[in-house]
Motif scaffolding. Structure first.
Motif, mmCIF file in Angstrom:
data_model
loop_
_atom_site.group_PDB
_atom_site.id
_atom_site.type_symbol
_atom_site.label_atom_id
_atom_site.label_comp_id
_atom_site.label_asym_id
_atom_site.label_seq_id
_atom_site.Cartn_x
_atom_site.Cartn_y
_atom_site.Cartn_z
ATOM 1 N N GLY A 144 0.537 -1.290 -0.239
ATOM 2 C CA GLY A 144 -0.196 0.067 0.191
ATOM 3 C C GLY A 144 0.780 1.628 -0.267
ATOM 4 O O GLY A 144 0.147 2.192 0.023
ATOM 5 N N GLY B 216 2.265 2.184 -2.389
ATOM 6 C CA GLY B 216 2.301 3.569 -3.439
ATOM 7 C C GLY B 216 3.353 2.875 -4.750
ATOM 8 O O GLY B 216 2.918 3.749 -6.013
ATOM 9 N N LYS B 217 3.544 1.882 -4.508
ATOM 10 C CA LYS B 217 4.616 1.329 -5.630
ATOM 11 C C LYS B 217 3.932 0.995 -6.668
ATOM 12 O O LYS B 217 4.316 1.479 -8.093
ATOM 13 C CB LYS B 217 5.429 -0.077 -5.035
ATOM 14 N N THR B 218 3.056 0.446 -6.891
ATOM 15 C CA THR B 218 2.574 -0.370 -8.183
ATOM 16 C C THR B 218 1.947 1.181 -8.724
ATOM 17 O O THR B 218 2.223 1.450 -10.044
ATOM 18 C CB THR B 218 1.109 -0.930 -8.092
ATOM 19 N N THR B 219 1.255 2.211 -8.304
ATOM 20 C CA THR B 219 0.294 3.373 -8.467
ATOM 21 C C THR B 219 1.664 4.112 -9.311
ATOM 22 O O THR B 219 1.503 5.051 -10.598
ATOM 23 C CB THR B 219 -0.288 4.333 -7.536
ATOM 24 N N GLN C 129 8.511 -7.347 -3.362
ATOM 25 C CA GLN C 129 8.695 -7.002 -1.651
ATOM 26 C C GLN C 129 9.899 -8.116 -0.930
ATOM 27 O O GLN C 129 10.439 -7.896 -0.052
ATOM 28 C CB GLN C 129 7.072 -7.814 -1.352
HETATM 29 P P1 ATP Z 1 1.494 -3.578 -3.072
HETATM 30 O O1 ATP Z 1 2.968 -4.599 -2.378
HETATM 31 O O2 ATP Z 1 0.661 -4.416 -1.428
HETATM 32 O O3 ATP Z 1 0.792 -3.697 -4.621
HETATM 33 P P2 ATP Z 1 2.050 -0.467 -3.304
HETATM 34 O O4 ATP Z 1 2.968 -0.282 -3.048
HETATM 35 O O5 ATP Z 1 2.044 -1.153 -4.451
HETATM 36 O O6 ATP Z 1 1.022 -2.358 -2.385
HETATM 37 P P3 ATP Z 1 -0.070 0.725 -4.900
HETATM 38 O O7 ATP Z 1 -0.592 -0.571 -5.082
HETATM 39 O O8 ATP Z 1 -0.141 1.557 -5.359
HETATM 40 O O9 ATP Z 1 0.773 -0.107 -3.380
HETATM 41 O O10 ATP Z 1 -1.262 1.173 -3.822
HETATM 42 C C1 ATP Z 1 -0.998 2.383 -3.112
HETATM 43 C C2 ATP Z 1 -3.128 2.789 -2.440
HETATM 44 O O11 ATP Z 1 -3.785 2.319 -3.052
HETATM 45 C C3 ATP Z 1 -3.761 1.277 -1.425
HETATM 46 O O12 ATP Z 1 -4.129 2.347 -0.567
HETATM 47 C C4 ATP Z 1 -4.685 0.883 -2.550
HETATM 48 O O13 ATP Z 1 -5.147 0.775 -1.841
HETATM 49 C C5 ATP Z 1 -4.664 2.428 -3.307
HETATM 50 N N1 ATP Z 1 -5.253 1.506 -4.636
HETATM 51 C C6 ATP Z 1 -5.113 0.781 -5.218
HETATM 52 N N2 ATP Z 1 -5.451 0.711 -6.627
HETATM 53 C C7 ATP Z 1 -6.109 0.620 -5.834
HETATM 54 C C8 ATP Z 1 -7.674 1.587 -7.250
HETATM 55 N N3 ATP Z 1 -7.995 0.992 -8.590
HETATM 56 N N4 ATP Z 1 -8.742 2.041 -6.785
HETATM 57 C C9 ATP Z 1 -8.698 2.830 -5.556
HETATM 58 N N5 ATP Z 1 -7.256 2.187 -4.417
HETATM 59 C C10 ATP Z 1 -6.611 1.239 -6.079
#
Ligand code: ATP
Length: 252
Positions: free
Chosen positions: A54, A56-59, A210
């Motif tokens: 969560g 924000g890496k994927t975002t 991860q």
């Molecule tokens: P992970 O390793 O769990 O994927 P991450 O660091 O990649 O984590 P993200 O996937 O970017 O994190 O998510 C960041 C935040 O955005 C989280 O709180 C998640 O719930 C939210 N989020 C991700 N995708 C969506 C979406 N399509 N709609 C609404 N919120 C989202």
């Protein structure tokens, strides 16, 4: 992993381009996820982005590839502004994205999935046969399984297809989201070795992972993302030795 890059700067090459993110803010609807993310990968550099679920890496990677539209900030690929550009244009400019969860077409064969990777750019289509040979050399298993439906492959083999499909676009920058998710240690090692080989050919690699231990060993540099902000950066070796990083992400 038999050895690591163990260096702080990549060799000069004419394959990789720079990826630069400055002051990035993005989210989903009214929910802001990224606040002020700045990071870059120099041409040919291998950069890791680590952080908790969560963070924000994927975002961040989705904003780079144009799937998520930033509300502020600037993203450039090889000096070209791609902020809010359409994904097809970003791919044509040289970005390969290996998405979280692979996003293969399960009812299409391995070969058909790979062919789709070359579809977005005329340059990639023109050298598709040659690139396919390079992908098969990197992952001989995919040549053996070329006619098999992607959905029937093991998780590790599917990850190979996802990486191979991104490579079919002849990227100068490859961004890879959680490739080790659900894979055995052996398969994880195979996929990481492949990323290392791609980087050694000059392609800039940005890896979200991860598996902090392996990714910091592979990376020239890395960033730690927490709650949508970069809180730390350094060489892979420095972050591996950082007590706070070790306590938070390596449970040591
Ligand atoms: P992970 O390793 O769990 O994927 P991450 O660091 O990649 O984590 P993200 O996937 O970017 O994190 O998510 C960041 C935040 O955005 C989280 O709180 C998640 O719930 C939210 N989020 C991700 N995708 C969506 C979406 N399509 N709609 C609404 N919120 C989202």
């Amino acid at each position: 992993m038999t050895d690591t890059l163990n260096r702080t700067a990549p060799a000069a090459n004419d394959v990789g381009q720079e990826l630069r993110i400055e002051g990035l803010a993005a989210g989903y609807g009214k929910v802001q996820v990224l606040w002020d993310v700045s990071l870059h990968a120099a041409p040919g550099e291998f950069v890791a982005v680590i952080g908790a679920n969560g963070a924000g890496k994927t975002t961040t990677l989705r904003a780079v590839s144009g799937v998520v539209k930033p509300s502020a900030g600037r993203i450039t690929l090889g000096g070209v502004d791609i902020t809010r550009a359409e994904p097809s244009r970003v791919v044509a400019l040289g970005l390969g994205h290996v998405p979280e969860g692979r996003e293969l077409f399960p009812h299409m064969t391995v070969r058909e999935n790979l062919d789709l990777g070359a579809a977005m750019s005329a340059a990639a289509r023109a050298r598709a046969a040659e690139t396919l040979g390079e992908v098969y050399a990197l992952f001989p298993r995919l040549q053996e399984r070329a006619g098999q439906l992607a959905g029937t492959l093991s998780g590790g083999e599917q990850q190979m297809v996802a990486v191979g499909r991104a490579l079919m676009a002849c990227p100068s920058v490859l961004v890879v989201d959680e490739p080790s998710l659900g894979l055995s240690p052996l398969m994880t090692q195979t996929v990481f070795e492949a990323l290392k080989a791609v980087n050694a050919q000059g392609v800039t690699v940005v890896l979200v992972e991860q598996n902090v231990n392996l990714s910091l060993k592979l990376a020239h540099r890395a960033y730690v993302l927490e709650n949508g902000q970069v809180v730390k950066e350094g060489t892979g070796a420095a972050l591996l030795a950082d007590p706070a990083v070790r306590e938070a992400y390596l449970a040591l």
